[in-house]
Enzyme design. Structure first.
Site, PDB file in Angstrom:
ATOM      1  N   CYS A 103       0.865  -1.303   0.213  1.00  0.00           N
ATOM      2  CA  CYS A 103       0.019   0.280   0.418  1.00  0.00           C
ATOM      3  C   CYS A 103       1.480   1.260  -0.003  1.00  0.00           C
ATOM      4  O   CYS A 103       1.231   1.469  -1.362  1.00  0.00           O
ATOM      5  CB  CYS A 103      -0.838   0.134   1.304  1.00  0.00           C
ATOM      6  SG  CYS A 103      -2.057   0.984   0.796  1.00  0.00           S
ATOM      7  N   HIS A 206      -3.510  -5.505   0.833  1.00  0.00           N
ATOM      8  CA  HIS A 206      -3.093  -5.544   1.871  1.00  0.00           C
ATOM      9  C   HIS A 206      -2.694  -7.386   2.174  1.00  0.00           C
ATOM     10  O   HIS A 206      -3.923  -7.851   2.845  1.00  0.00           O
ATOM     11  CB  HIS A 206      -3.477  -5.122   3.351  1.00  0.00           C
ATOM     12  CG  HIS A 206      -3.444  -3.586   3.371  1.00  0.00           C
ATOM     13  ND1 HIS A 206      -2.493  -3.708   4.258  1.00  0.00           N
ATOM     14  CD2 HIS A 206      -3.798  -2.676   2.769  1.00  0.00           C
ATOM     15  CE1 HIS A 206      -2.023  -1.971   3.623  1.00  0.00           C
ATOM     16  NE2 HIS A 206      -3.264  -1.594   3.189  1.00  0.00           N
ATOM     17  N   GLU A 208      -0.995  -8.739   3.551  1.00  0.00           N
ATOM     18  CA  GLU A 208      -1.008  -9.669   5.203  1.00  0.00           C
ATOM     19  C   GLU A 208      -1.930  -9.591   5.807  1.00  0.00           C
ATOM     20  O   GLU A 208      -1.852 -10.865   6.529  1.00  0.00           O
ATOM     21  CB  GLU A 208      -0.206  -8.360   6.278  1.00  0.00           C
ATOM     22  CG  GLU A 208      -0.239  -7.201   6.113  1.00  0.00           C
ATOM     23  CD  GLU A 208      -0.642  -6.039   5.468  1.00  0.00           C
ATOM     24  OE1 GLU A 208      -1.327  -5.740   5.723  1.00  0.00           O
ATOM     25  OE2 GLU A 208      -0.774  -6.464   3.993  1.00  0.00           O
TER      26      GLU A 208
END
Length: 236
Positions: A103, A206, A208
């Site tokens: 990001c 994102h 993760e």
């Protein structure tokens, strides 16, 4: 037994609370992939012990850093973080360190390479695609198209996938050496890479937080590149 690679992570910083912070999603993703996450802080010399660096998400970037005046929609900035991350990224690129940007981290990498970003994509591009979702963070809300021959296409072996989306800024033009490897339906660059490097990848979503095999593969691929760098760095 081969030593696990050490991965530096750049944390966010709050001026109001004078605190650094990091989401455990980043550290958990790196640990699961076999890396050893270590936080990096402004004021330190370049971390020579690092085998890779993860540039994380966060607030907006000061437009003066990429040659523009701020528009009204530009949000909260962190001068301390901007200065440190841009300097760190430029040095890391010169050293050919494996780099992964998420990001804001992707945007930092692009600016470090001489590229630009939209301060607010809705205002500056007129897009009608919703990039700042109001759905649970792990949930995928729009699709991206993978560019054939890119690192993502080789890793995922698919031409389209859905991702989460939590941003209002994005890459406007790519920095030197970067190639787009995924785009959203409105044409925005959703992922970029430096093909001549072992691993320099930025993604606008994102991964993760998504906990899928495709997104976890990004961290595994990153850590594997960091392992190769570690072998070269520690070779007698």
């Amino acid at each position: 037994m081969m030593k696990k690679p050490i991965i530096g992570i750049t944390p966010d910083y709050s001026y109001e609370k004078t605190r650094f912070k990091i989401s455990e999603d980043y550290t958990n993703a790196l640990l699961k992939a076999g890396g050893v996450p270590v936080l990096l802080f402004p004021g330190e010399d370049f971390p020579d012990f690092m085998d890779g660096i993860l540039f994380t998400g966060g607030g907006d970037i000061d437009p003066l850093r990429f040659g523009e005046e701020p528009i009204r929609q530009n949000g909260q900035i962190s001068p301390l973080r901007d200065e440190y991350e841009l300097s760190l990224c430029k040095e890391a690129m010169e050293r050919n360190l494996p780099l992964f940007g998420v990001c804001r981290g992707m945007q930092i990498m692009n600016i470090a390479a001489g590229g630009g970003i939209y301060q607010d994509i809705e205002v500056q591009t007129g897009t009608t695609l919703k990039h700042s979702q109001q759905a649970p963070r792990p949930y995928a809300t729009h699709s991206i198209t993978i560019i054939p021959g890119s690192q993502l296409e080789k890793l995922w072996r698919t031409s389209k996938i859905a991702v989460n989306s939590l941003h209002h800024q994005a890459v406007s033009f790519l920095g030197k050496g970067f190639h787009a490897c995924a785009r959203s339906a409105d044409g925005l660059t959703e992922a970029m890479e430096m093909p001549e490097k072992d691993f320099v990848l930025g993604v606008q979503w994102h991964p993760e937080s998504m906990h899928t095999k495709e997104q976890e593969a990004l961290f595994s691929h990153f850590v594997q590149a960091a392992s190769r760098y570690h072998e070269r760095r520690t070779a007698p």
